[in-house]
Scaffold this motif. Structure first.
Motif, PDB file in Angstrom:
ATOM      1  N   GLN A  43       0.823  -1.218   0.000  1.00  0.00           N
ATOM      2  CA  GLN A  43       0.000   0.000   0.000  1.00  0.00           C
ATOM      3  C   GLN A  43       0.856   1.266   0.000  1.00  0.00           C
ATOM      4  OE1 GLN A  43      -0.758  -2.709   1.655  1.00  0.00           O
ATOM      5  NE2 GLN A  43      -2.845  -3.221   1.020  1.00  0.00           N
ATOM      6  N   ILE A  68       1.131   3.353  -3.238  1.00  0.00           N
ATOM      7  CA  ILE A  68       0.157   4.391  -3.639  1.00  0.00           C
ATOM      8  C   ILE A  68       0.794   5.770  -3.447  1.00  0.00           C
ATOM      9  CG2 ILE A  68      -2.117   5.419  -3.174  1.00  0.00           C
ATOM     10  CD1 ILE A  68      -3.031   2.560  -2.271  1.00  0.00           C
ATOM     11  N   THR A  85       1.910   8.488  -6.350  1.00  0.00           N
ATOM     12  CA  THR A  85       1.406   9.872  -6.293  1.00  0.00           C
ATOM     13  C   THR A  85       2.539  10.877  -6.498  1.00  0.00           C
ATOM     14  OG1 THR A  85      -0.322   9.141  -4.758  1.00  0.00           O
ATOM     15  CG2 THR A  85       0.091  11.510  -4.883  1.00  0.00           C
ATOM     16  N   TYR A 107      -0.735  -0.396  -7.194  1.00  0.00           N
ATOM     17  CA  TYR A 107       0.101  -0.583  -5.992  1.00  0.00           C
ATOM     18  C   TYR A 107       0.544  -2.030  -5.813  1.00  0.00           C
ATOM     19  CZ  TYR A 107      -3.959  -2.534  -3.505  1.00  0.00           C
ATOM     20  OH  TYR A 107      -5.016  -3.318  -3.116  1.00  0.00           O
ATOM     21  N   ALA A 138      -6.836  -2.190  -7.972  1.00  0.00           N
ATOM     22  CA  ALA A 138      -5.560  -1.458  -7.991  1.00  0.00           C
ATOM     23  C   ALA A 138      -5.485  -0.543  -9.219  1.00  0.00           C
ATOM     24  CB  ALA A 138      -4.386  -2.436  -7.998  1.00  0.00           C
ATOM     25  N   ILE A 151      -7.559   2.572  -8.471  1.00  0.00           N
ATOM     26  CA  ILE A 151      -6.878   3.510  -7.557  1.00  0.00           C
ATOM     27  C   ILE A 151      -5.796   4.279  -8.328  1.00  0.00           C
ATOM     28  CG2 ILE A 151      -5.323   3.675  -5.547  1.00  0.00           C
ATOM     29  CD1 ILE A 151      -6.914   1.290  -4.338  1.00  0.00           C
ATOM     30  N   ALA A 152      -5.073   3.576  -9.212  1.00  0.00           N
ATOM     31  CA  ALA A 152      -4.016   4.217 -10.010  1.00  0.00           C
ATOM     32  C   ALA A 152      -4.591   5.314 -10.902  1.00  0.00           C
ATOM     33  CB  ALA A 152      -3.298   3.168 -10.850  1.00  0.00           C
ATOM     34  N   THR A 203      -5.701   8.295  -8.865  1.00  0.00           N
ATOM     35  CA  THR A 203      -4.548   9.124  -8.464  1.00  0.00           C
ATOM     36  C   THR A 203      -4.321  10.219  -9.499  1.00  0.00           C
ATOM     37  OG1 THR A 203      -3.548   7.226  -7.332  1.00  0.00           O
ATOM     38  CG2 THR A 203      -2.082   9.066  -7.852  1.00  0.00           C
TER      39      THR A 203
END
Length: 519
Positions: A308, A311, A315, A334, A345, A348-349, A352
């Motif tokens: 994690q 992440i 960023t 991540y 994942a 989330i990418a 970002t």
């Protein structure tokens, strides 16, 4: 200050405690103006955000197509295709050397049938596609064009990129097929053919990404990449191509690592160096001097320990790419130190990128760090160090010779060794790896590929061969062989072959007969 703590970047550039106006040469450069240090557009992201292009491809064309539709539904503005190793090195899924690798690190593409499924339901005039493919890039481009034609798309409107950067394969990555001279001939054939047939297509993405992943420093990444770029331009000029035409379709691909300021300085310096190189080689059109690039966050910076944390790393790298003026960006999942990214994942990418774009304010003004004593000084230092390395390569006779002599490979290996030694000694801290470790068991879910994919692909090839015209296939392959020997542009013959359902492996093998293989 005698006791001042010594801090250096991974490229060995010393960082001062404080920077002053005296550390910076005054200049009145503007974004969108030569030498483009401050960006290729006057308004940068105020006019248009970078393309959010998430790299994806695994298993079969059917499975990858589902992921592309998911990513498009979540707001990606361009596709980026990952191919499996057999596809990358010109083998069909039924080849003995493909055993155990089919669909593992990317999607398996054996024929036009697979390519049609891969892009099913996607409007190729509206969505640009980037394909990470090199030695067999000419075949994948032909397949893409064949799909676009079947779907009724206007080839003058389709946009995208093939990586097509074979020199870095010899230097850093290893997915080559043919010897350098034959490979350079194929690349310049692509430049020539695309100029008239698919004029908006980026014919090459000259890549520093894999050079950095192999262990180079930021300075080596741009020096080796721009030297390779120079070699491609010279090869195209020798073929009689117009630098103001093909120069506009050259693009680049860089890595974004964790040292935020060195990365921003690297991107700014690269633009300035490339503009000067192109001008010196005879370019007069401003667009032929602009270094346009895609960025991917650093895969080698991701850790399997405490995944994690990645992440946060991604960023920082996203912000570096945007502050550095990237044209498109892929952010890593991540979990990619453990497996291909899960859907969660990947989301989330992408989020970002979207948070950086819409919530951080970094996209509100062009080149926000311009004028910073530190960043301007660091940009100049990266530029100077990269130019010294480029001059060294020029003195050897250029990139091809530097690769053949093992110079680039040795320099990368030395940097990789030094970096690893600093981690092992504790001089360089990697959170969760050599400091702030955790005894907790890792419970991150991993993405698993179905082991039956190879038999599915083999069955597809068998049926394809039963249903196509063997006579037409033989004629197409003979034509490719003849064009390869005569020096005629290969692309029309390759497009004809894929439209008649010759497989990727058959086309690659036909050229192996003429060009041989690089060992």
């Amino acid at each position: 200050m005698a006791n001042e703590k010594k801090i250096v970047t991974d490229s060995g550039i010393g960082i001062k405690q404080v920077y002053y106006s005296t550390d910076v040469k005054t200049n009145n450069e503007l974004p969108g103006e030569f030498p483009y240090t401050r960006g290729v557009q006057p308004d940068m992201y105020r006019g248009k955000l970078w393309t959010m292009r998430q790299y994806a491809g695994f298993s079969t064309a059917e499975e990858s197509n589902k992921r592309y539709h998911y990513l498009l539904s979540q707001g990606v503005s361009g596709l980026s295709v990952a191919f499996d190793l057999p596809t990358q090195i010109g083998y069909d899924s039924d080849h003995p050397l493909a055993d155990g690798e089919v669909g593992k690190v990317g999607v398996a593409i054996d024929s036009l049938e697979d390519m049609e499924i891969l892009f099913q339901g996607i409007n190729l005039e509206e969505v640009s596609s980037s394909m990470t493919i090199n030695a067999s890039g000419f075949i994948l481009l032909a397949l893409y064009v064949a799909v676009a034609k079947k779907n009724g798309a206007d080839l003058k409107k389709i946009t995208g990129t093939i990586q097509n950067d074979i020199l870095k394969e010899y230097a850093a990555r290893g997915t080559y097929i043919y010897p350098p001279k034959a490979s350079m001939r194929i690349i310049t054939d692509i430049f020539e053919w695309c100029a008239t047939e698919v004029p908006k297509w980026n014919t090459i993405s000259i890549s520093g990404y894999h050079i950095r992943e192999a262990g180079s420093t930021a300075v080596q990444e741009i020096a080796f990449t721009l030297s390779n770029g120079k070699a491609y331009v010279k090869a195209a000029l020798e073929k009689g191509l117009d630098i103001n035409v093909f120069g506009k379709r050259l693009s680049f691909f860089f890595n974004a690592h964790n040292n935020l300021f060195e990365e921003v300085a690297k991107f700014r310096a690269a633009r300035k160096i490339w503009a000067t190189i192109m001008k010196d080689l005879g370019a007069t059109d401003p667009k032929a001097m602009m270094l346009r690039f895609h960025t991917q966050t650093g895969g080698s910076t991701l850790t399997a320990q405490q995944p994690q944390n990645n992440i946060s790393r991604v960023t920082i790298q996203t912000i570096a790419a945007v502050l550095g003026g990237t044209q498109s960006l892929h952010t890593n999942g991540y979990d990619e130190a453990l497996s291909l990214p899960t859907e969660e994942a990947a989301k989330i990418a992408l989020r970002t990128q979207q948070i950086v774009a819409f919530e951080s304010g970094v996209a509100d003004t062009a080149d926000p760090l311009a004028g910073s004593y530190f960043v301007e000084s660091l940009t100049a230092e990266v530029e100077t160090a990269a130019l010294q390395l480029i001059a060294k390569i020029d003195a050897m006779g250029g990139s091809v010779q530097a690769i053949e002599e093992g110079f680039m490979q040795n320099e990368i290996a030395k940097s990789a060794y030094e970096y690893q030694r600093n981690i092992e000694s504790g001089e360089k801290i990697i959170v969760g790896v050599n400091k702030f470790q955790s005894a907790e068991k890792n419970t991150t879910p991993v993405f698993k590929i179905d082991e039956n994919i190879q038999s599915v692909q083999i069955e597809k090839i068998k049926k394809l061969k039963e249903n196509r015209s063997a006579e037409k296939v033989a004629a197409c392959l003979t034509k490719i062989n003849q064009y390869a020997i005569s020096g005629q542009n290969l692309m029309p013959a390759v497009v004809d072959a894929v439209e008649n359902y010759c497989t990727l492996g058959e086309i690659a093998d036909e050229l192996r007969k003429v060009f041989g293989e690089y060992k």
